[in-house]
Design an enzyme around this catalytic site. Structure first.
Site, PDB file in Angstrom:
ATOM      1  N   ARG A 340       0.851  -1.203   0.158  1.00 39.58           N
ATOM      2  CA  ARG A 340       0.134   0.043  -0.004  1.00 39.58           C
ATOM      3  C   ARG A 340       0.836   1.383  -0.029  1.00 39.58           C
ATOM      4  NH1 ARG A 340      -1.826  -3.950  -0.905  1.00 39.58           N
ATOM      5  NH2 ARG A 340      -3.747  -4.849  -0.141  1.00 39.58           N
ATOM      6  N   ARG A 350       3.135   4.777   4.770  1.00 42.39           N
ATOM      7  CA  ARG A 350       3.211   3.801   5.523  1.00 42.39           C
ATOM      8  C   ARG A 350       4.551   2.964   5.556  1.00 42.39           C
ATOM      9  NH1 ARG A 350      -0.970  -1.254   4.785  1.00 42.39           N
ATOM     10  NH2 ARG A 350      -2.656  -0.330   5.592  1.00 42.39           N
ATOM     11  N   ARG A 356      -2.083  -8.664   7.062  1.00 48.68           N
ATOM     12  CA  ARG A 356      -3.205  -9.497   6.402  1.00 48.68           C
ATOM     13  C   ARG A 356      -3.338  -8.886   4.841  1.00 48.68           C
ATOM     14  NH1 ARG A 356      -7.051  -5.535   8.316  1.00 48.68           N
ATOM     15  NH2 ARG A 356      -6.958  -6.551  10.093  1.00 48.68           N
ATOM     16  N   ASP A 357      -2.802  -7.420   4.619  1.00 51.40           N
ATOM     17  CA  ASP A 357      -2.835  -7.200   3.309  1.00 51.40           C
ATOM     18  C   ASP A 357      -1.867  -7.972   2.490  1.00 51.40           C
ATOM     19  OD1 ASP A 357      -4.697  -5.309   4.212  1.00 51.40           O
ATOM     20  OD2 ASP A 357      -3.610  -3.530   4.106  1.00 51.40           O
ATOM     21  N   ASP A 489     -11.280  -3.231   9.457  1.00 56.58           N
ATOM     22  CA  ASP A 489     -10.240  -2.194  10.464  1.00 56.58           C
ATOM     23  C   ASP A 489     -11.192  -1.320  11.437  1.00 56.58           C
ATOM     24  OD1 ASP A 489      -7.817  -2.884   9.834  1.00 56.58           O
ATOM     25  OD2 ASP A 489      -7.670  -1.863   8.084  1.00 56.58           O
ATOM     26  N   GLU A 631     -16.559   1.105   4.772  1.00 54.03           N
ATOM     27  CA  GLU A 631     -16.866  -0.044   5.582  1.00 54.03           C
ATOM     28  C   GLU A 631     -18.271   0.381   6.348  1.00 54.03           C
ATOM     29  OE1 GLU A 631     -13.787   1.138   5.890  1.00 54.03           O
ATOM     30  OE2 GLU A 631     -12.241  -0.486   6.297  1.00 54.03           O
ATOM     31  N   GLN A 684     -10.662   0.236  -3.863  1.00 53.63           N
ATOM     32  CA  GLN A 684     -10.906  -0.267  -2.716  1.00 53.63           C
ATOM     33  C   GLN A 684     -12.405  -0.373  -2.403  1.00 53.63           C
ATOM     34  OE1 GLN A 684     -10.946   2.277   0.841  1.00 53.63           O
ATOM     35  NE2 GLN A 684      -9.539   1.066   1.496  1.00 53.63           N
ATOM     36  N   THR A 703      -4.872  -2.263  -3.624  1.00 52.25           N
ATOM     37  CA  THR A 703      -6.106  -2.511  -2.680  1.00 52.25           C
ATOM     38  C   THR A 703      -6.098  -4.113  -2.712  1.00 52.25           C
ATOM     39  OG1 THR A 703      -8.450  -2.832  -2.821  1.00 52.25           O
ATOM     40  CG2 THR A 703      -7.374  -1.574  -4.719  1.00 52.25           C
ATOM     41  N   GLY A 704      -6.602  -4.598  -1.736  1.00 54.81           N
ATOM     42  CA  GLY A 704      -6.589  -5.964  -1.558  1.00 54.81           C
ATOM     43  C   GLY A 704      -7.927  -6.660  -2.640  1.00 54.81           C
TER      44      GLY A 704
HETATM   45  C1  GLC Z   1      -8.548  -1.718   3.954  1.00 54.59           C
HETATM   46  C2  GLC Z   1      -7.390  -2.289   4.797  1.00 54.59           C
HETATM   47  C3  GLC Z   1      -7.515  -3.885   4.884  1.00 54.59           C
HETATM   48  C4  GLC Z   1      -8.934  -4.024   5.777  1.00 54.59           C
HETATM   49  C5  GLC Z   1     -10.002  -3.286   4.947  1.00 54.59           C
HETATM   50  C6  GLC Z   1     -11.169  -3.332   5.730  1.00 54.59           C
HETATM   51  O1  GLC Z   1      -8.640  -2.123   2.849  1.00 54.59           O
HETATM   52  O2  GLC Z   1      -6.120  -2.201   3.992  1.00 54.59           O
HETATM   53  O3  GLC Z   1      -6.464  -4.364   5.515  1.00 54.59           O
HETATM   54  O4  GLC Z   1      -9.067  -5.292   5.856  1.00 54.59           O
HETATM   55  O5  GLC Z   1      -9.596  -1.981   4.585  1.00 54.59           O
HETATM   56  O6  GLC Z   1     -11.329  -2.763   6.780  1.00 54.59           O
END
Ligand code: GLC
Length: 795
Positions: A340, A350, A356-357, A489, A631, A684, A703-704
């Site tokens: 990232r 960062r 996790r990423d 998060d 989120e 994202q 982004t994941g």
């Molecule tokens: C962002 C963070 C990731 C997290 C996600 C959901 O993409 O990089 O680690 O899981 O937000 O909160």
């Protein structure tokens, strides 16, 4: 509106209208020298870190400026333009242009006033400098006298923020010099090397392939009192040969030539953080500009197209093919490499890898380059604390065996991460599994790897400790505690709150470990008992008939109960109930129906519904976001990959493909103003139905989403499901498809796969014809495969 198209033959995205709703970017280089470039040549360059090694200035969130500008001027009439549409921005009726973003290079081809220019930007393989090759061709039948200006806005300091906010210092530490055909910027010229032995004090901007006719090393002089669309030097037709002392440095170099009708001239601007001696050597390499550039470009293409070659699909949906074959795959490599760190959203502050990423990112390239994936996986295992948790932030300077952890004040102070996440180390299970399945290298489980702080252990031991971490951090119902966060998060549940998502992850992990520890019957029994107990809690305490709850607060109150006023239905516990194989068939069908009914929109599935507005609790931090955003009930794109996979595992090809299409960047190619960011990369999140801008996407490239959607497509829709013993091919596709083909390299063996869907089914194939022999569908053992295999999958 449509601004471009996919040229899959060249693996390029071609922007034909440069006036895109946002800068559409590409990535060049490597973490040793990185560069981001947009279709208007905007972007920046850096050595190792976008925040601490910045060479080119870029002002975020503004006008996609400055950039790697090349100006052209007709010396007869004084008219001038740029090799990219902006900064000069001639009327698009007269200025024809296309930007070809390729795998690690970008070429901008423009035509104006009978002159064709081609600006090619790239970082050569393994190099730590960049090249802007410019070729100019006279398309008219008259001789033309043309002047070319290259402009690079150098930072005053490697620390980007210092460059922007501490001018009382930074403006007085640099000056520029002119050497034969290059500008050299000196920073703290009389200073000693830094403690780490590097200097990082000299940058050069040079011209190869033509003699410099004028230059300036001073931004104020190049621009005069104008902006980038009308630099004074270009208006004047030459630079004034001035240098910088106590103001803003830049590299600006001019050269000129006369082109006969049809004639073409090529030169290259070069940029890097190099000493005079190094710069001279690099400049020499490009004396024969065309030859060197052609060779270096070919090297990049060969490398990248090679990296993408392990899987090639041809389906009835060309946008799906473009994403799977090229763009999602290239984005996966980009997130794998850059984590990232640096984009037009992140600037490199960062200073490390999110646990996790990164463990998720590794999954995105597994089907293409599993050995490269293994290297990073081993690194991430070495960032696991001896008690099993992952370090929330793994420093770029990570020194396994000697690191502090969130249990130490010094780590917290240095990284700003106060404690462990509940899920971090659990991502290792699918990732290690995918590595072993892709390669068959079960010996990896015995490889010794140090832990971050102390101890060493085999990969298997690392995984055992990850399970142990979860098992020693259970909440009152016996489910994993949510700790500082789980995947989400914004969900802080602490040591007494519990997460269903993590419970499913743990269930999945326990079952994978049963396979990995076959020779340890007692441990297998423990895993089995634990999984059963967990499943019982999930069924008895978390299942509401047609959905699983999201978890428990530390007060014991349920989060995500179906009659709640807000945040009543959550996406991830449903998709993960299926992915983890915890849900029965009936449960799986029921929960996937629920999310379709309650969370789906034309742009994908929302993360939960309804958004938090009033009925939130302290740990629900997503309430800070506007409804329909991130989120807080946005369409969090990473989660689409899990929904695609879950539907595909159930054999629901129509749904799996529907979820893919709803949120796929390429689906928005002709509605690009709605999505705003690049139609060739995932973002994202996408704004949900509660936003007045539903369908708009944000946070491009890093982004994941890249890796989970890739897995959703490869393992899910295409059904390529390797195990340690072989591979199963179980596509879940739209019923209307007649079939499709795939070329896959699996453990060095070629698989030419034809999927025959004349039965118009959605999933669960009937049989295979493997090298002419009919057999039941299911696992194909590696030993059944020859070097070159023809596989017909009959649906
Ligand atoms: C962002 C963070 C990731 C997290 C996600 C959901 O993409 O990089 O680690 O899981 O937000 O909160």
């Amino acid at each position: 509106m449509q601004y471009g198209y996919f040229d899959e033959k060249a693996r390029e995205y071609v922007i034909t209208n440069p006036n895109t709703p946002a800068p559409w970017a590409n990535y060049l280089g490597s973490p040793d020298y990185g560069a981001i470039v947009t279709q208007n040549a905007g972007g920046y360059s850096f050595v190792k870190s976008g925040a601490a090694g910045r060479i080119l200035r870029y002002v975020f969130n503004q006008f996609d400026e400055p950039g790697r500008y090349i100006y052209l001027r007709d010396e007869e009439n004084g008219d001038f333009w740029s090799a990219s549409w902006k900064p000069v921005a001639k009327p698009l009726e007269e200025y024809k242009t296309e930007t070809r973003h390729g795998t690690s290079y970008t070429e901008i081809i423009s035509e104006y006033s009978g002159i064709r220019s081609k600006a090619l930007y790239y970082v050569p393989m393994g190099a730590t400098h960049e090249v802007w090759r410019i070729s100019v061709e006279n398309l008219t039948d008259k001789p033309r006298k043309i002047a070319v200006f290259g402009y690079a806005e150098l930072t005053t300091e490697s620390f980007y923020t210092q460059d922007l906010v501490n001018m009382q210092y930074t403006q007085f530490i640099t000056k520029t010099e002119f050497h034969d055909n290059f500008i050299l910027e000196q920073i703290n010229e009389f200073n000693y090397p830094r403690p780490d032995g590097t200097t990082g004090r000299e940058r050069f901007f040079g011209l190869a392939g033509a003699p410099v006719t004028s230059y300036t090393g001073r931004r104020e002089q190049f621009l005069g009192r104008n902006r980038f669309d009308r630099p004074q030097s270009v208006l004047d037709g030459k630079c004034d040969n001035s240098l910088n002392y106590n103001a803003n440095p830049c590299g600006a170099l001019q050269f000129e030539f006369t082109l006969g009708p049809g004639e073409k001239k090529t030169a290259a601007f070069l940029l890097g953080q190099k000493t005079v001696f190094e710069a001279e050597k690099i400049m020499k390499r490009y004396e024969n500009t065309e030859k060197t550039v052609d060779h270096e470009l070919q090297e990049l293409i060969t490398y990248w197209h090679g990296e993408l070659a392990n899987l090639k699909i041809c389906t009835p949906d060309k946008k799906f093919d473009a994403m799977v074959n090229t763009w999602n795959a290239f984005q996966c490599f980009t997130t794998f490499v850059w984590s990232r760190a640096a984009s037009l959203i992140y600037c490199g502050e960062r200073n490390g890898y999110g646990y996790r990423d990164t463990v998720q990112d590794i999954q995105g390239i597994m089907h293409l380059d599993p050995e490269l994936a293994r290297k990073q996986l081993t690194f991430m295992l070495s960032a696991q604390v001896h008690h099993g948790a992952g370090l929330p932030l793994v420093k770029y300077s990570h020194n396994a065996g000697h690191e502090n952890t969130p249990d130490d004040d010094s780590y917290v102070k240095e990284t700003g991460h106060p404690s462990y996440r509940a899920d971090d180390a659990l991502w290792l299970f699918p990732t290690v599994y995918k590595y072993i399945a892709e390669t068959g290298n079960t010996a990896y489980l015995d490889e010794e790897i140090p832990f971050a702080d102390k101890d060493t252990g085999s990969v298997r031991e690392h995984l055992k400790r990850a399970i142990n971490f979860s098992m020693t951090h259970l909440g009152p119902h016996g489910m994993p505690a949510g700790l500082h966060a789980d995947w989400n998060d914004c969900l802080v549940l602490g040591s007494q709150g519990e997460s269903t998502f993590v419970a499913f992850q743990l269930y999945y992990a326990l079952n994978i470990m049963k396979e990995f520890c076959e020779n340890e019957p007692e441990y297998v029994k423990y895993l089995d008992d634990t999984a059963k107990k967990l499943l019982k809690v999930l069924n008895e305490k978390c299942f509401e008939g047609d959905q699983f709850i999201r978890g428990f607060r530390d007060t014991g109150d349920i989060i995500g109960s179906k009659n709640d006023k807000e945040a009543a239905t959550w996406l991830n516990p449903q998709s993960w109930a299926v992915i983890s194989r915890a849900a029965t068939k009936d449960q799986a069908n029921a929960v996937m129906e629920t999310i379709n009914r309650k969370l789906n929109t034309p742009y994908g599935l929302e993360l939960m519904q309804p958004s938090y507005r009033y009925a939130y609790f302290e740990g629900a931090r997503m309430r800070l976001f506007n409804p329909g955003t991130k989120e807080n009930a946005g369409i969090f794109c990473q989660t689409q990959g899990w929904a695609i996979l879950a539907e595909a595992l159930l054999g629901h090809g129509d749904r799996a493909f529907q979820y893919f299409s709803e949120s796929s960047p390429a689906s928005f190619n002709d509605d690009a103003d709605r999505r705003v960011i690049e139609p060739y990369v995932h973002g994202q999140f996408i704004e949900g139905h509660e936003s007045p801008f539903a369908g708009r996407s944000h946070v491009h490239w890093l982004t994941g989403t890249a890796s989970t959607v890739m897995v959703g497509c490869v393992e899910g829709i295409l059904g390529l499901r390797p195990t340690a013993k072989g591979i199963e091919i179980s596509p879940a596709i739209p019923a209307e498809w007649d079939g499709f083909t795939m070329e896959k390299v699996f453990r060095g063996k070629k698989l030419h796969i034809t999927v025959n869907n004349l039965a118009h089914k959605q999933g669960k194939p009937e049989k295979y014809i493997l090298n002419g022999k009919e057999r039941d569908a299911g696992l194909i053992l590696e030993s059944e495969l020859t070097e070159d295999n023809k596989i017909v999958v009959v649906m």
